[in-house]
Every structure is written in structure tokens, then in C-alpha cells.
Design a protein around this motif. Structure first.
Motif, short mmCIF file in Angstrom:
data_model
loop_
_atom_site.label_atom_id
_atom_site.label_comp_id
_atom_site.label_asym_id
_atom_site.label_seq_id
_atom_site.Cartn_x
_atom_site.Cartn_y
_atom_site.Cartn_z
N ASP A 30 0.84 -1.19 0.00
CA ASP A 30 0.00 0.00 0.00
C ASP A 30 0.88 1.24 0.00
OD1 ASP A 30 -2.37 -1.39 0.02
OD2 ASP A 30 -2.46 -1.48 2.21
N SER A 32 0.36 5.45 0.12
CA SER A 32 -0.58 6.56 0.22
C SER A 32 -0.31 7.58 -0.88
CB SER A 32 -0.48 7.23 1.59
OG SER A 32 0.70 8.01 1.68
N GLN A 35 2.63 9.74 0.10
CA GLN A 35 3.90 9.05 -0.10
C GLN A 35 4.29 9.06 -1.58
OE1 GLN A 35 2.66 5.37 1.69
NE2 GLN A 35 4.11 5.60 3.37
N THR A 53 -6.24 9.78 -6.55
CA THR A 53 -6.35 8.33 -6.56
C THR A 53 -7.62 7.98 -7.31
OG1 THR A 53 -5.25 8.22 -4.42
CG2 THR A 53 -6.48 6.26 -5.12
N HIS A 63 -2.62 5.81 -8.20
CA HIS A 63 -2.38 7.24 -7.96
C HIS A 63 -1.94 7.82 -9.29
CE1 HIS A 63 -2.71 6.46 -3.75
NE2 HIS A 63 -1.56 5.80 -3.66
#
Length: 86
Positions: A30, A32, A35, A53, A63
Motif C-alpha cells: 500500500d 498513500s 507518499q 487516486t 495514484h
């Protein structure tokens, strides 16, 4: 390690000569959106203009980042948001 290699490959391909490229990267964990933004800015030296996203037609979350890079070029970089591999 795999995430680093995948992103390094992504950045290398993003340096292609066309004005706009779409790149899909493998990303086993995963990641984010924040990130993804930090990693892409750090590795390209560019400025993320927008980031979102999205869910593709097959249910994969990605993303999508628009990045201003050298010479005023804009790149579209797409990175897997979850455990899905491309």
C-alpha cells in the motif's frame, strides 16, 4: 526494495522524449497518495501539479500524478496504490 526498484524504473521511463507519458509501475504494498507525491518529487526533481487516486475499470486503485519536470514538460505518472500488480 521492490518498491524502490519499481519506482526507479518508473522514473527512468518517465524521462522519455515525448511531451506526455503514462507509466504504470508495479508496487506490491500500500502506498498513500502523500507518499507517492513525495517519492515522485524526490526522484524526478519535478513539481507535482496535481495528484489523485482513481479506480480503474477493473477495480484497481492507482495514484495519477501530473508532474512538471525539466524543460517545462508535464509527465503523467501512474503508480499502483495497493497490492495490485500491473
Amino acid at each position: 526494495m521492490i518498491r524502490t526498484l519499481a519506482l526507479a524504473t518508473l522514473i527512468a521511463v518517465a524521462g522519455a522524449t515525448s511531451a506526455m507519458d503514462v507509466v504504470l509501475a508495479q508496487n506490491p504494498g500500500d502506498l498513500s497518495l502523500d507518499q507517492a507525491v513525495r517519492q515522485v518529487e524526490r526522484r524526478t526533481g519535478g513539481e507535482v501539479l496535481s495528484a489523485e487516486t482513481v479506480t480503474t475499470g477493473n477495480g484497481t486503485r492507482i495514484h495519477r500524478l501530473r508532474v512538471l519536470v525539466a524543460e517545462g514538460r508535464v509527465r503523467i505518472i501512474e503508480i499502483a496504490a495497493g497490492g495490485q500488480r500491473y
